[in-house]
Write an enzyme that holds these catalytic residues in place. Sequence first.
Site, PDB file in Angstrom:
ATOM      1  N   HIS A  91      -6.409  -1.914  15.296  1.00 56.88           N
ATOM      2  CA  HIS A  91      -6.653  -1.198  14.040  1.00 56.88           C
ATOM      3  C   HIS A  91      -6.457  -2.118  12.829  1.00 56.88           C
ATOM      4  CE1 HIS A  91      -6.441   2.571  11.522  1.00 56.88           C
ATOM      5  NE2 HIS A  91      -5.798   1.723  10.722  1.00 56.88           N
ATOM      6  N   GLU A  92      -5.303  -2.777  12.775  1.00 57.66           N
ATOM      7  CA  GLU A  92      -5.037  -3.623  11.597  1.00 57.66           C
ATOM      8  C   GLU A  92      -6.033  -4.776  11.550  1.00 57.66           C
ATOM      9  OE1 GLU A  92      -3.225  -2.056   9.696  1.00 57.66           O
ATOM     10  OE2 GLU A  92      -2.255  -0.782  11.179  1.00 57.66           O
ATOM     11  N   GLU A 107      -9.761   4.225   6.331  1.00 63.81           N
ATOM     12  CA  GLU A 107      -8.912   4.676   7.450  1.00 63.81           C
ATOM     13  C   GLU A 107      -9.703   5.423   8.523  1.00 63.81           C
ATOM     14  OE1 GLU A 107      -6.330   3.335   7.960  1.00 63.81           O
ATOM     15  OE2 GLU A 107      -5.609   2.638   6.013  1.00 63.81           O
ATOM     16  N   GLU A 157       0.853  -1.185   0.000  1.00 59.45           N
ATOM     17  CA  GLU A 157       0.000   0.000   0.000  1.00 59.45           C
ATOM     18  C   GLU A 157       0.892   1.240   0.000  1.00 59.45           C
ATOM     19  OE1 GLU A 157      -2.813   0.368   3.204  1.00 59.45           O
ATOM     20  OE2 GLU A 157      -3.730   2.116   2.316  1.00 59.45           O
ATOM     21  N   GLU A 206      -2.159  -3.858   7.058  1.00 55.89           N
ATOM     22  CA  GLU A 206      -3.237  -4.831   7.253  1.00 55.89           C
ATOM     23  C   GLU A 206      -3.334  -5.910   6.180  1.00 55.89           C
ATOM     24  OE1 GLU A 206      -3.683  -1.526   6.427  1.00 55.89           O
ATOM     25  OE2 GLU A 206      -5.370  -1.273   5.053  1.00 55.89           O
ATOM     26  N   ASN A 207      -2.252  -6.269   5.486  1.00 56.32           N
ATOM     27  CA  ASN A 207      -2.298  -7.306   4.447  1.00 56.32           C
ATOM     28  C   ASN A 207      -3.158  -8.494   4.888  1.00 56.32           C
ATOM     29  OD1 ASN A 207      -0.059  -5.836   3.222  1.00 56.32           O
ATOM     30  ND2 ASN A 207       1.108  -6.716   4.911  1.00 56.32           N
TER      31      ASN A 207
HETATM   32  N1  B3K Z   1      -2.970   1.052   5.665  1.00 54.37           N
HETATM   33  C1  B3K Z   1      -1.675   1.242   6.242  1.00 54.37           C
HETATM   34  C2  B3K Z   1      -1.000   2.491   5.805  1.00 54.37           C
HETATM   35  C3  B3K Z   1      -0.269   2.378   4.534  1.00 54.37           C
HETATM   36  C4  B3K Z   1       0.504   3.646   4.262  1.00 54.37           C
HETATM   37  C5  B3K Z   1       1.116   3.662   2.915  1.00 54.37           C
HETATM   38  N2  B3K Z   1       1.888   4.859   2.706  1.00 54.37           N
HETATM   39  C6  B3K Z   1      -1.722   1.229   7.734  1.00 54.37           C
HETATM   40  C7  B3K Z   1      -3.021   1.499   8.352  1.00 54.37           C
HETATM   41  O1  B3K Z   1      -3.566   2.585   8.293  1.00 54.37           O
HETATM   42  O2  B3K Z   1      -3.584   0.597   8.918  1.00 54.37           O
HETATM   43 ZN    ZN Z   2      -5.456   1.872   8.752  1.00 51.91          ZN
END
Ligand code: B3K
Ligand code: ZN
Length: 877
Positions: free
Chosen positions: A302-303, A325, A126, A269-270
Amino acid sequence: MREGTPKAIRLEDYRPPVYWVDRVALAFDLDADTTRVQARLEVRRNPASSDPNDLILNGEDLELQRIRLDGRPLEPARYRLEADRLILPGVPERFTLETEVLIHPAANARLEGLYLSEGMLCTQCEAEGFRRITYFPDRPDVMARYRVTLKADKTRYPVLLANGNLLDEGMLDDGRHFAVWEDPFPKPSYLFALVAGRLEKRTDTFTTMSGREVLLELYVESHDLDKCDHALDSLKRAMAWDERKYGREYDLDRYMIVAVSHFNMGAMENKGLNLFNSQCVLARPETATDDDFERVLAVVGHEYFHNWTGNRITLRDWFQLSLKEGLTVFREQQFCADEASKAVRRIEDVNLLRTRQFPEDEGPLAHPVRPDSYIEINNFYTMTVYEKGAEVVRMLCTLLGWERFRKGMDLYFERHDGQAVTCEDFLKAMEDANGVDLSQFLRWYTQAGTPRLEVACHYDAKARTFQLNINQWCPPTPGQPEKEPFLIPVTVVLLDPEGREIPLQLAGEAAPQGSERVLALSEAHHAFRFVNVERPPVLSILRDFSAPVKLMLDRPLDQWHFLWRHDTDPFNRWDAGQTLISQVLLAQIDRNAAVLDPHLVEGFAPLLQQPLADRAYTALLLQLPEEDYLAEQMDVIDVDGIHRVRETARRELAAALRDDWLSCYHAHHRPEEWADTSAAAIGRRRLKNTCLSYLASLDDPASHDLALQQYRTARCMSDQLAALRAIVCDAHPAKTETLADFYDRWRHEPLVIDKWFALQAADPSSGALERVRKLLAHPDFDLKNPNRVRAVLGVFARQNPVHFHARDGSGYQLLADWLLNLDRINPQVAARLAQPLTAWRRYDPQRARRMHQALERLRQADISKDLFEIVTKALEG
Ligand code: B3K
Ligand code: ZN
């Protein structure tokens, strides 16, 4: 100077994908220097697209080796290779495309795509990192099923991980080994992940609400195995909470987290394979503070919550970033509030919003929660998208009430599971579930800026009425000179002189209806008349910070003081104290004088003598407003005046209440509780360390002894670091030797050494610039490690305002010098660290000119598009 201006991407130019990719098979021959990536894509024309039928794939820093279409090699005339794209004109409606590329992980210092960290290979995709791994339509609305084969040397990379379920593993003929992973859920490419390394794991299990057993695995380097318990516990708490609160269950058989030392942000969060900055996952009381423990809980939560808000339902395009987000931050905030002190978490969140997001809204980088254009999307992982985005979701919840909000969420999950959607889709689900019209509410997503609420009230003793007039307006922001009124929930209560809530009855209502009201403002002006108000009340407004606005309410200090003691809303009670203290301090800056205001002593004394049951909350009530919160309230920021007046107040409060600080300190100092991370023990430590920080400001032998004694005997990092901070920031005679002692003790714990760097970078005593130069030259300083860079440059620029803003511009110059070095290594982090320079218009002409010069110097250099976007917007905006 860079060549040409990078192109802006616009929301209005969104086009649906011309091709879908249903399945992806990836095979990696992993090696740190050169990794071979073979990709097989099953491609299908999107019937809903009317665009020309060229297949356009993104790709950056890839060395193309082979390309085949439907099994046959593609002649060079049938494709076009550009710097960042591979274009195949005139392809069939449905076909299979195979590519083979070489990439170089060890040379990848940007930490996007596949890279090397402490000998481990890992990915960050991401927002647009997948295109640095293989040619692909790297956009979130193309969702595919992935099967991934990893091959690598078994000694160097004994652990091979990717998203989803492990299908097969074994040895290869050449002595290497392999693993095959498959993710059954279609996902956008930004959620792809792989990890290969010499890792150990801690495991646990979680049984879901439908009785499925999920395997939880936390992978770390072997010396960190003792720092895993808290993260695993946090994960289980998050999984249970999402089931209870939102009815959401986990969907794979395995949930993996990997700790990584080199990471651009907090975590990622993959799907099924989260990657975490080691800072946000490793914790044990000896090396991590209570704040770190809370951070781990928050980030793990959060993740995890992203699995539904982000992964199962993803984004149509990157402009919708806050859809995942903002919503996920809101869920994380609810989770942490439920797990510990609600009041404390709310105060921390609002503090962050007001000290970091409000300035963003006032400055040249202001943008709506849903931006409408960007040059580099990584620059939009901002306080506005995250924190204000969370406030926007919170307002929906306040306006609808929890039950109806939850109904809207249920419909959102049901309707859009497996889709890539927009903020409008989210609001539509809320509307349809509840039969409401939220068209005006959409303005919170499209208009930038912090609205102002001008509040005036009048009590009429004869008529026994209380009149409340509220005007809203919002200052212009770049590209948005005029704003339409927002839909704003304003929560109010009237308190009687004893501090009791008065039943509320608006003119026209037959009877009082409760004592707390959510007033929904939709116009520029509103007037509310409360009737049957027997005695002059005190207004408690914007309770729990019901909207991200600036309140403009003039009233005598006595009323703020009354609320500081009596408000029944814990947030407002704290905020009344902050308002009162801010007004006192700001007036002192103006008068260039500092005399301790009796209001402060009167407010602090009872809290020290009789702390509230929630000790962590009490500690917050005893805190002076932060320097950047005071700065935020000045038209021209006077960094020196703010620091001087605030430090004086701290010392005078310490002296005036010395015995109270000391007895409160001793009443809460329980060294035997060092390993206890319950809310109660954390609260006691916070309160005690607040006392210590006041006492340390006295700079006398007794307080020196107290700090040193705590430093020497502390067994947990919270106590040790609090003592070290008191020693470092308050000119203690043992400062140098204690810093050296701390370093020797922790030299093998990088996360603790980050704290050692950060503490010194924030030290406000004179000679800071030289100290920072020394830190930058220290053998442990590493420009390739974002945590270390943030600990020095980030902390200096944000948390040491007096020296960063030195009048001669030396702080700005130092930052600019290092940004130029950093930008060649890691543009994403460089762009982020440049942000303190962008507020130049808020300072006096001399400082503003120097900041402007530093920005100009950056613009003239050959910089990345990341940094270019920040710098040019700052100069022009
Ligand atoms: N989604 C990721 C953030 C990725 C940032 C890329 N520059 C972490 C998060 O907000 O959970
Ligand atoms: Zn996030």
